[in-house]
Design an enzyme around this catalytic site. Structure first.
Site, PDB file in Angstrom:
ATOM      1  N   ARG A  54       1.277  -0.795  -0.012  1.00  0.00           N
ATOM      2  CA  ARG A  54      -0.317   0.174  -0.004  1.00  0.00           C
ATOM      3  C   ARG A  54       0.807   1.240  -0.592  1.00  0.00           C
ATOM      4  O   ARG A  54       1.015   1.688   1.093  1.00  0.00           O
ATOM      5  CB  ARG A  54      -0.654   0.112   1.513  1.00  0.00           C
TER       6      ARG A  54
ATOM      7  N   HIS B  89      -7.295   0.349  -6.242  1.00  0.00           N
ATOM      8  CA  HIS B  89      -7.817  -0.413  -5.301  1.00  0.00           C
ATOM      9  C   HIS B  89      -8.162  -1.563  -5.860  1.00  0.00           C
ATOM     10  O   HIS B  89      -9.604  -1.676  -5.768  1.00  0.00           O
ATOM     11  CB  HIS B  89      -8.081   0.124  -4.380  1.00  0.00           C
TER      12      HIS B  89
ATOM     13  N   GLN C  27      -9.995  -4.459  -3.537  1.00  0.00           N
ATOM     14  CA  GLN C  27     -11.553  -3.724  -3.090  1.00  0.00           C
ATOM     15  C   GLN C  27     -12.277  -3.697  -3.936  1.00  0.00           C
ATOM     16  O   GLN C  27     -13.289  -4.510  -3.830  1.00  0.00           O
ATOM     17  CB  GLN C  27     -11.505  -2.054  -2.798  1.00  0.00           C
TER      18      GLN C  27
ATOM     19  N   ASP D 247     -17.044   6.950  -1.047  1.00  0.00           N
ATOM     20  CA  ASP D 247     -16.071   6.303  -0.648  1.00  0.00           C
ATOM     21  C   ASP D 247     -15.281   7.953   0.083  1.00  0.00           C
ATOM     22  O   ASP D 247     -16.537   9.068  -0.285  1.00  0.00           O
ATOM     23  CB  ASP D 247     -14.797   6.205  -2.269  1.00  0.00           C
TER      24      ASP D 247
ATOM     25  N   CYS E 234     -16.463   1.086   0.666  1.00  0.00           N
ATOM     26  CA  CYS E 234     -15.198   0.418   0.665  1.00  0.00           C
ATOM     27  C   CYS E 234     -14.501   0.444   2.057  1.00  0.00           C
ATOM     28  O   CYS E 234     -13.902  -0.605   3.237  1.00  0.00           O
ATOM     29  CB  CYS E 234     -14.379   0.715   0.628  1.00  0.00           C
TER      30      CYS E 234
ATOM     31  N   ARG F   1     -13.359  -8.999   1.273  1.00  0.00           N
ATOM     32  CA  ARG F   1     -11.882  -8.983   0.548  1.00  0.00           C
ATOM     33  C   ARG F   1     -11.328 -10.685   1.236  1.00  0.00           C
ATOM     34  O   ARG F   1     -10.465 -10.574   0.380  1.00  0.00           O
ATOM     35  CB  ARG F   1     -11.440  -7.456   2.068  1.00  0.00           C
TER      36      ARG F   1
HETATM   37  N1  NVA Z   1      -9.379   6.234  -1.374  1.00  0.00           N
HETATM   38  C1  NVA Z   1      -9.428   6.641   0.504  1.00  0.00           C
HETATM   39  C2  NVA Z   1      -9.624   4.992   0.406  1.00  0.00           C
HETATM   40  C3  NVA Z   1      -9.421   3.619   1.625  1.00  0.00           C
HETATM   41  C4  NVA Z   1      -9.686   2.918   1.694  1.00  0.00           C
HETATM   42  C5  NVA Z   1      -8.545   6.292   0.728  1.00  0.00           C
HETATM   43  O1  NVA Z   1      -6.593   6.191  -0.117  1.00  0.00           O
HETATM   44  O2  NVA Z   1      -7.563   6.736   1.474  1.00  0.00           O
HETATM   45  N1   CP Z   2     -11.066  -0.166   2.542  1.00  0.00           N
HETATM   46  C1   CP Z   2      -9.988  -0.657   2.613  1.00  0.00           C
HETATM   47  O1   CP Z   2      -9.141  -0.775   1.938  1.00  0.00           O
HETATM   48  O2   CP Z   2      -9.875  -0.269   4.089  1.00  0.00           O
HETATM   49  P1   CP Z   2      -8.047  -0.578   5.340  1.00  0.00           P
HETATM   50  O3   CP Z   2      -7.771   1.056   4.207  1.00  0.00           O
HETATM   51  O4   CP Z   2      -8.986  -0.242   6.284  1.00  0.00           O
HETATM   52  O5   CP Z   2      -7.624  -1.406   4.670  1.00  0.00           O
END
Ligand code: NVA
Ligand code: CP
Length: 302
Positions: free
Chosen positions: A103, A130, A133, A221, A261, A289
């Site tokens: 990530r 993502h 997801q 989101d 998500c 997931r």
């Molecule tokens: N769009 C959000 C998703 C978190 C799972 C982020 O990137 O923070």
């Molecule tokens: N939806 C998702 O990826 O959640 P987290 O940020 O908790 O991993």
């Protein structure tokens, strides 16, 4: 199957269906307490530049339940955080483990990792996409609707990483995608082009009410993604008309399913009555997931 999963577009429709079928099978077996040792002695490195609840836990549990092991690596705790290059990190980690899930802030970091890794690299969220997801979202949609083709998928809010993967997911599975976002918050242009090349229908409009009309799926989101914190006040202001609430829900089909998500900010992008209401599928979506990532790990590591 490709050797890495950086974008949802790395997968074909057949790959997706294959992954979802495996995921459904594993999900059903888990209820009956049936486990598999298919990934015995296999290790997944999980590299995180940002926070996570679902991604971290579901990948770790997936490896455990498949008989393997996962190592959590916060970039600050390894030499990457002290200036070791991404390339050297990838070269070294891939000598030890069988796959890397990462990530990252910049999608380019994933590309650099994958170029220098001899083992599969999985995108656990970047600024661009993502994909894991969306695999979970697709499984959830199939469970609720029994099909993809012809469904109206409407995204309300930020054209962010999750939205980009949703656009590709719709194009790959034959769902019609409408994105309602404020000016300046459109999804990635190259992703939209890619989706159209894949035969997808993508409409980007301003009016959230219009986007919600006749929707089979409403998804959103957070308004402020990880990395966008400096724009917090501006974003809260710009996204205010883009909330999924009961008024917006009334525009959609009566059996519309609501996706998010998570994490959710009740009162911002979605109201409590919607996210906790009868049309919400968000906790099934979060659970899925685990099942899709198990399927993915089995395919990439076999
Ligand atoms: N769009 C959000 C998703 C978190 C799972 C982020 O990137 O923070
Ligand atoms: N939806 C998702 O990826 O959640 P987290 O940020 O908790 O991993």
């Amino acid at each position: 199957m490709p050797s890495h999963l950086l974008s949802l577009a790395d997968l074909s429709y057949a790959d997706i269906i294959n992954l979802l079928d495996t995921a459904s099978d594993l999900k059903e077996k888990r209820v009956r307490g049936k486990t598999s040792g298919a990934l015995k002695s296999r290790t997944l490195a999980m590299l995180f530049e940002k926070s996570s609840t679902r991604t971290r836990i579901s990948f770790e549990v997936a490896m455990t339940e498949l008989g393997g092991h996962a190592i959590y690596l916060n970039y600050k705790d390894i030499q990457l955080g002290r200036g070791e290059s991404v390339a050297d990190t990838a070269r070294v980690i891939s000598r030890y483990v069988h796959a890397i899930m990462a990530r990252v802030y910049k999608h380019e970091t994933l590309i650099e990792l994958s170029k220098n890794s001899t083992v599969p690299v999985i995108n656990g969220l970047s600024d661009l996409e993502h994909p894991c997801q969306l695999l979970a979202d697709l499984l959830t949609i199939r469970e609720y609707k029994g099909k993809f083709k012809g469904l109206n998928f409407s995204w309300i809010g930020d054209g962010n990483n999750v939205c980009n993967s949703a656009i590709l997911a719709c194009a790959l599975t034959g769902m019609k995608m409408t994105v309602a976002c404020p000016e300046g918050y459109e999804p990635n242009r190259e992703i939209v082009e890619k989706a159209k090349e894949l035969g997808g229908i993508v409409n980007i409009i301003r009016d959230p009410m219009k986007a919600a009309r006749n929707a089979d799926i409403l998804s959103t989101d957070v308004w402020v993604s990880m990395g966008d914190e400096e724009e917090y006040d501006q974003r809260l202001h710009d996204f205010m008309p883009y909330q999924i609430n009961s008024k917006l829900l009334e525009q959609a089909k009566h059996d519309v399913m609501v996706l998010h998500c998570l994490p959710a900010h009740r009162g911002e992008e979605i109201t409590a009555e919607v996210v906790d209401g009868p049309n919400s599928a968000v906790f099934d979506q979060a659970e899925n997931r685990l099942h899709v990532q198990k399927a993915l790990l089995l395919k990439l590591l076999s």
